[in-house]
Design a protein around this motif. Structure first.
Motif: not given
Length: 457
Positions: A269-298
């Motif tokens: 549900g919404a809580a789990g989706t919010a948790l994953l969506k937040t985790a993907y920020y961290i993954l973007g900086m850590h694994l992907f070495k990103g400069c920016y992040h594009l984010t959305l739930p569906i």
């Protein structure tokens, strides 16, 4: 700060597990346990959150989740394990002040924002929605670039080449990718904005081969553009992902990490989706070495994110990430209704209001008709997004919440049977590239109605 090569080592030496076991025995139990431990409770009655304590708990919960699950590599059937200390170090070291996009007069630094930040967000305009022809694509992009506030653009994907449908991995994918960039650069020059960065590369390419081929400079791409690298829902990568990542990192391009957690899927549900969506920020900086992040739930059932549950996800994750990182993120909305409908504008307004006050660094034109209608976007929606983001940047979360509540009353009951709207050629004159009178009248009428809710556009 682990390097790309270190993560490749982990992808080839980490614990072996079947994909089903990773999802069912590792990811799902970890999501449920972490939600309970950190007391992540959704509040759909108040989709625009003001709960800073919950936002901070959510961000800490994201670290805990990633340390438990790692990332699954489909190509090797192994788990790329993640270390809490290393993740925190990468997040702390991220410097948003050094990432620039665009050339010449249109070169800008993409910086972070905070909740209730009065500064105008980065305005990312356009979509990767499939265009039926180069003529339509050029008209769309020229319209996006003609908005003086536009900071960057997304360009259309090409689904056909000379009448032939493009399939991933085929020569036509290479032709479509290169042609989409060439057409976009031509349109940007026609609009007098040749330096604007393209930041959805490459929407016409579904494979690493297509991305790499279309990235050749002769087609018009520059290191100051932005390449999107996806996490596969949920919490997975494959060699197509990692090949793209290796290429863009080695060519010193701007990496844009992106992830689309699916509410109603493995996230729950919404809580789990919010948790994953937040985790993907961290993954973007850590694994992907990103400069920016594009984010959305569906939303799994409805294919959009204008519902009150998904608005809450946008709100709390934006608040969590903007309070705890400097990683600039572009928030992307998907509406159920299509172009040239009143409902589209109600949905887009609710999405943008939620995103801006949550502290997202950037907002993108909400994509009409769930982004599945060919030629299903026009510069009119882009213009509304820009104008509405400017108007809502001056209000706080409480006022935005009141506005969103009124907007939800306008469209919430119609999500399941939303009007698909009209295509570009039905909304605009393709020769003059101007909107048709009926669309201008509808736009003006909706803006007057929203002004009556207390927010002048």
């Amino acid at each position: 700060m682990p390097s790309f090569m270190e993560f490749m080592r982990r992808a080839t030496t980490g614990p072996i597990t079947a994909e089903k076991d990773f999802l069912m025995k590792r990811l799902i139990p970890a999501i449920r346990e972490t939600i309970k431990t950190y007391d992540i409770l959704p509040d759909a009655a108040n989709p625009v959150s003001t709960d800073d304590a919950l936002a901070d708990r959510l961000f800490q919960a994201a670290y805990a989740l990633l340390a438990k699950t790692g990332v699954y590599c489909e190509a090797t059937n192994r788990v790329i394990e993640l270390d809490d200390r290393e993740m925190r170090q990468d997040v702390a070291m991220f410097d948003a002040g050094k990432h620039f996009f665009g050339e010449g007069r249109d070169r800008r630094c993409f910086k972070a924002r905070r909740p209730d930040d009065g500064n105008l967000p980065w305005l990312h305009v356009g979509a990767g929605i499939v265009a039926s022809s180069e003529e339509v694509a050029e008209a769309q992009v020229e319209g996006y670039a003609s908005l003086p506030e536009t900071c960057s653009v997304s360009i259309p994907a090409f689904g056909r080449v000379e009448g032939m449908y493009v399939s991933g991995g085929s020569p036509l994918e290479i032709v479509a990718g290169a042609s989409s960039v060439t057409a976009a650069r031509k349109a940007l020059k026609q609009a007098g904005r040749p330096g604007l960065p393209i930041m959805n590369l490459l929407s016409s390419a579904t494979t690493a081969m297509g991305t790499i081929a279309a990235s050749h400079p002769q087609f018009g791409l520059r290191p100051s553009d932005g390449w999107l690298i996806d996490v596969i829902p949920e919490m997975k990568v494959n060699y197509e992902t990692l090949n793209r990542l290796a290429f863009v990192e080695m060519t010193n391009g701007n990496i844009g990490s992106t992830a689309v957690p699916i509410m109603g899927g493995y996230a729950g549900g919404a809580a789990g989706t919010a948790l994953l969506k937040t985790a993907y920020y961290i993954l973007g900086m850590h694994l992907f070495k990103g400069c920016y992040h594009l984010t959305l739930p569906i939303h799994f059932k409805f294919g959009c994110n204008s519902l009150r549950d998904t608005l809450w996800i946008f709100s709390i994750t934006g608040r969590a990430a903007s309070r705890n990182t400097n990683y600039p993120a572009i928030a992307l909305g998907f509406t159920a209704a299509g172009p040239c409908t009143e409902m589209y504008f109600y949905e887009a307004a609710a999405i943008i209001a939620t995103q801006v006050v949550a502290g997202y660094a950037g907002v993108q034109t909400p994509h009409p008709a769930k982004a599945v209608l060919e030629d299903g976007i026009t510069p009119m929606e882009a213009g509304f997004g820009v104008a509405f983001a400017k108007a809502v940047s001056g209000i706080d979360s409480q006022k935005a919440g009141e506005l969103v509540a009124r907007l939800l009353e306008k469209y919430e009951a119609h999500i399941e049977h939303a009007p698909s709207g009209s295509r570009y050629s039905e909304c605009y004159d393709l020769k003059t590239r101007l909107p048709r009178e009926n669309y201008v009248a509808l736009y003006d009428r909706v803006c007057e109605e929203i002004a009556g809710m207390g927010l002048a556009i």
